[in-house]
Design an enzyme around this catalytic site. Structure first.
Site, PDB file in Angstrom:
ATOM      1  N   SER A  10       0.850  -1.188   0.000  1.00 38.31           N
ATOM      2  CA  SER A  10       0.000   0.000   0.000  1.00 38.31           C
ATOM      3  C   SER A  10       0.881   1.232   0.000  1.00 38.31           C
ATOM      4  O   SER A  10       1.622   1.478   0.959  1.00 38.31           O
ATOM      5  CB  SER A  10      -0.900   0.010   1.242  1.00 38.31           C
ATOM      6  OG  SER A  10      -1.428   1.314   1.399  1.00 38.31           O
ATOM      7  N   HIS A  35      -1.106  -1.318  -4.428  1.00 41.37           N
ATOM      8  CA  HIS A  35      -2.366  -0.973  -3.747  1.00 41.37           C
ATOM      9  C   HIS A  35      -2.414   0.546  -3.544  1.00 41.37           C
ATOM     10  O   HIS A  35      -1.523   1.141  -2.934  1.00 41.37           O
ATOM     11  CB  HIS A  35      -2.457  -1.702  -2.408  1.00 41.37           C
ATOM     12  CG  HIS A  35      -3.774  -1.531  -1.723  1.00 41.37           C
ATOM     13  ND1 HIS A  35      -4.916  -2.208  -2.104  1.00 41.37           N
ATOM     14  CD2 HIS A  35      -4.152  -0.745  -0.683  1.00 41.37           C
ATOM     15  CE1 HIS A  35      -5.923  -1.857  -1.320  1.00 41.37           C
ATOM     16  NE2 HIS A  35      -5.491  -0.955  -0.458  1.00 41.37           N
ATOM     17  N   ASP A  37      -4.585   3.677  -2.223  1.00 39.46           N
ATOM     18  CA  ASP A  37      -5.684   4.036  -1.309  1.00 39.46           C
ATOM     19  C   ASP A  37      -6.198   5.447  -1.578  1.00 39.46           C
ATOM     20  O   ASP A  37      -5.455   6.418  -1.455  1.00 39.46           O
ATOM     21  CB  ASP A  37      -5.187   3.959   0.139  1.00 39.46           C
ATOM     22  CG  ASP A  37      -5.022   2.529   0.604  1.00 39.46           C
ATOM     23  OD1 ASP A  37      -6.003   1.769   0.524  1.00 39.46           O
ATOM     24  OD2 ASP A  37      -3.911   2.167   1.033  1.00 39.46           O
ATOM     25  N   MET A  39      -8.755   8.263  -0.375  1.00 39.41           N
ATOM     26  CA  MET A  39      -9.568   8.695   0.774  1.00 39.41           C
ATOM     27  C   MET A  39     -10.028  10.125   0.558  1.00 39.41           C
ATOM     28  O   MET A  39      -9.265  10.966   0.063  1.00 39.41           O
ATOM     29  CB  MET A  39      -8.743   8.618   2.052  1.00 39.41           C
ATOM     30  CG  MET A  39      -8.129   7.243   2.295  1.00 39.41           C
ATOM     31  SD  MET A  39      -7.270   7.183   3.868  1.00 39.41           S
ATOM     32  CE  MET A  39      -6.559   5.536   3.806  1.00 39.41           C
ATOM     33  N   HIS A  69      -8.251   1.247  -4.317  1.00 43.35           N
ATOM     34  CA  HIS A  69      -9.177   1.015  -3.203  1.00 43.35           C
ATOM     35  C   HIS A  69      -9.867   2.338  -2.894  1.00 43.35           C
ATOM     36  O   HIS A  69      -9.262   3.233  -2.297  1.00 43.35           O
ATOM     37  CB  HIS A  69      -8.369   0.474  -2.010  1.00 43.35           C
ATOM     38  CG  HIS A  69      -9.150   0.346  -0.743  1.00 43.35           C
ATOM     39  ND1 HIS A  69      -8.549   0.140   0.486  1.00 43.35           N
ATOM     40  CD2 HIS A  69     -10.482   0.388  -0.499  1.00 43.35           C
ATOM     41  CE1 HIS A  69      -9.469   0.060   1.427  1.00 43.35           C
ATOM     42  NE2 HIS A  69     -10.651   0.230   0.868  1.00 43.35           N
ATOM     43  N   MET A  71     -12.061   4.686  -0.972  1.00 41.94           N
ATOM     44  CA  MET A  71     -12.745   4.965   0.297  1.00 41.94           C
ATOM     45  C   MET A  71     -13.367   6.339   0.142  1.00 41.94           C
ATOM     46  O   MET A  71     -12.936   7.330   0.725  1.00 41.94           O
ATOM     47  CB  MET A  71     -11.726   4.926   1.452  1.00 41.94           C
ATOM     48  CG  MET A  71     -11.275   3.507   1.788  1.00 41.94           C
ATOM     49  SD  MET A  71      -9.689   3.462   2.672  1.00 41.94           S
ATOM     50  CE  MET A  71      -8.563   3.494   1.296  1.00 41.94           C
ATOM     51  N   MET A 140     -11.421  -5.696   5.039  1.00 40.92           N
ATOM     52  CA  MET A 140     -10.619  -4.805   5.871  1.00 40.92           C
ATOM     53  C   MET A 140     -10.374  -5.483   7.219  1.00 40.92           C
ATOM     54  O   MET A 140     -11.316  -5.943   7.878  1.00 40.92           O
ATOM     55  CB  MET A 140     -11.343  -3.484   6.121  1.00 40.92           C
ATOM     56  CG  MET A 140     -11.578  -2.616   4.890  1.00 40.92           C
ATOM     57  SD  MET A 140     -10.095  -2.182   3.974  1.00 40.92           S
ATOM     58  CE  MET A 140      -9.111  -1.360   5.224  1.00 40.92           C
ATOM     59  N   GLY A 147      -2.873   4.037   7.792  1.00 38.10           N
ATOM     60  CA  GLY A 147      -1.945   2.920   7.835  1.00 38.10           C
ATOM     61  C   GLY A 147      -1.469   2.714   9.265  1.00 38.10           C
ATOM     62  O   GLY A 147      -1.715   3.534  10.150  1.00 38.10           O
ATOM     63  N   GLY A 148      -0.783   1.612   9.486  1.00 33.90           N
ATOM     64  CA  GLY A 148      -0.108   1.394  10.757  1.00 33.90           C
ATOM     65  C   GLY A 148      -0.986   0.940  11.911  1.00 33.90           C
ATOM     66  O   GLY A 148      -0.539   0.940  13.059  1.00 33.90           O
ATOM     67  N   ASP A 178      -6.624  -6.375   3.957  1.00 35.47           N
ATOM     68  CA  ASP A 178      -6.009  -5.041   4.027  1.00 35.47           C
ATOM     69  C   ASP A 178      -6.080  -4.502   5.451  1.00 35.47           C
ATOM     70  O   ASP A 178      -7.175  -4.285   5.982  1.00 35.47           O
ATOM     71  CB  ASP A 178      -6.764  -4.108   3.060  1.00 35.47           C
ATOM     72  CG  ASP A 178      -6.174  -2.704   2.985  1.00 35.47           C
ATOM     73  OD1 ASP A 178      -5.137  -2.450   3.620  1.00 35.47           O
ATOM     74  OD2 ASP A 178      -6.770  -1.877   2.271  1.00 35.47           O
ATOM     75  N   GLY A 180      -2.917  -3.994   8.772  1.00 36.14           N
ATOM     76  CA  GLY A 180      -2.158  -4.646   9.835  1.00 36.14           C
ATOM     77  C   GLY A 180      -1.488  -5.947   9.438  1.00 36.14           C
ATOM     78  O   GLY A 180      -1.120  -6.747  10.298  1.00 36.14           O
ATOM     79  N   GLY A 200       1.164  -2.048   4.048  1.00 36.28           N
ATOM     80  CA  GLY A 200       1.697  -0.700   3.905  1.00 36.28           C
ATOM     81  C   GLY A 200       2.896  -0.483   4.788  1.00 36.28           C
ATOM     82  O   GLY A 200       4.049  -0.592   4.362  1.00 36.28           O
ATOM     83  N   SER A 201       2.620  -0.220   6.075  1.00 35.53           N
ATOM     84  CA  SER A 201       3.715   0.102   6.995  1.00 35.53           C
ATOM     85  C   SER A 201       4.690  -1.064   7.153  1.00 35.53           C
ATOM     86  O   SER A 201       5.892  -0.846   7.339  1.00 35.53           O
ATOM     87  CB  SER A 201       3.148   0.526   8.350  1.00 35.53           C
ATOM     88  OG  SER A 201       2.225  -0.422   8.817  1.00 35.53           O
TER      89      SER A 201
END
Ligand code: DX5
Ligand code: ZN
Length: 224
Positions: A10, A35, A37, A39, A69, A71, A140, A147-148, A178, A180, A200-201
């Protein structure tokens, strides 16, 4: 039908000041799909990137699939823009569209693959009448927006349920997770039925993208 496992970094956690280079590097390190994102500070409490950035990545030379994705709410207005900008997959949350079936069809009419995204608290009943229109189901494992965050274990049972629905349907639908995802939990996530892993993170937070992607693949191999 068994899909190959895809790692989907991500870019939300990438360094946006050098995004093209970051995407090149993570793909060189063995990622399969990007990926992306989106938003809108309305559907989720954060604001990120739109079609211009997707187009810029394509112009930069990115040829890997881009997994958009959304959102956002509403969804339909922005779908053709992302298709023109080079999106490969476009996924959206059922809460963001009044007419889910119509939005899925719109995505396909624009030449992209289509998917539905389920928040941790969103019931799977939205799948009931649209399995034939889906290329991707995204679960999700955090509440969307940032993220994170830590992986919510309730996603594992939900993955098993969706895996069964996909297998029973006979359609070739990817099952994406998606939120964690990291080297320590990716094995259990794969065992629960996912075949597409957003991280991601866990990836961009590490100095060596190849080392963490290799570690993720090794952890997945352990569960077969
Ligand atoms: C969250 C986004 C995720 C996010 C995942 O709303 O949809 O794609 O970037 O980040 P990590 O892997 O750090 O949880
Ligand atoms: Zn995402």
């Amino acid at each position: 039908m068994k899909n190959e496992n895809w790692i989907a970094p991500s870019i939300l956690s990438a360094n946006f000041a050098k995004l093209g280079e970051e995407v090149d590097n993570v793909l060189k390190a063995g990622a399969d799909i990007v990926h992306f994102d989106v938003m809108d500070n309305h559907f989720v409490p954060n604001l990120t990137i739109g079609p211009l950035v997707c187009e810029a990545l394509r112009k930069h030379g990115v040829t890997a699939p881009i997994d958009v994705h959304l959102m956002v709410e509403p969804v339909d207005r922005i779908v053709p823009d992302f298709a023109k900008a080079g999106a490969s997959y476009i996924t959206f949350h059922p809460e963001g569209s009044v007419h889910i079936d119509r939005t899925l069809q719109l995505i396909k009419d624009c030449g992209c693959k289509a998917g539905l995204v389920f928040n941790p608290g969103t019931p799977l009943s939205h799948l009931d009448y649209v399995m034939d229109k889906l290329d991707m189901i995204l679960l999700m494992s955090v509440n969307p927006g940032f993220g994170g965050q830590s992986f919510l274990p309730s996603a594992l049972g939900k993955l098993r349920e969706v895996r069964k629905r996909i297998d029973d349907s006979g359609f070739n639908i990817r099952l994406e997770i998606d939120g964690g995802v990291n080297g320590a939990n990716i094995g259990a996530i794969k065992a629960a039925g996912a075949d597409t892993f957003v991280a991601g993170s866990a990836i961009f937070g590490k100095p060596d993208y190849k080392a963490i992607i290799d570690e993720m693949r090794a952890e997945m191999a352990k569960v077969g």
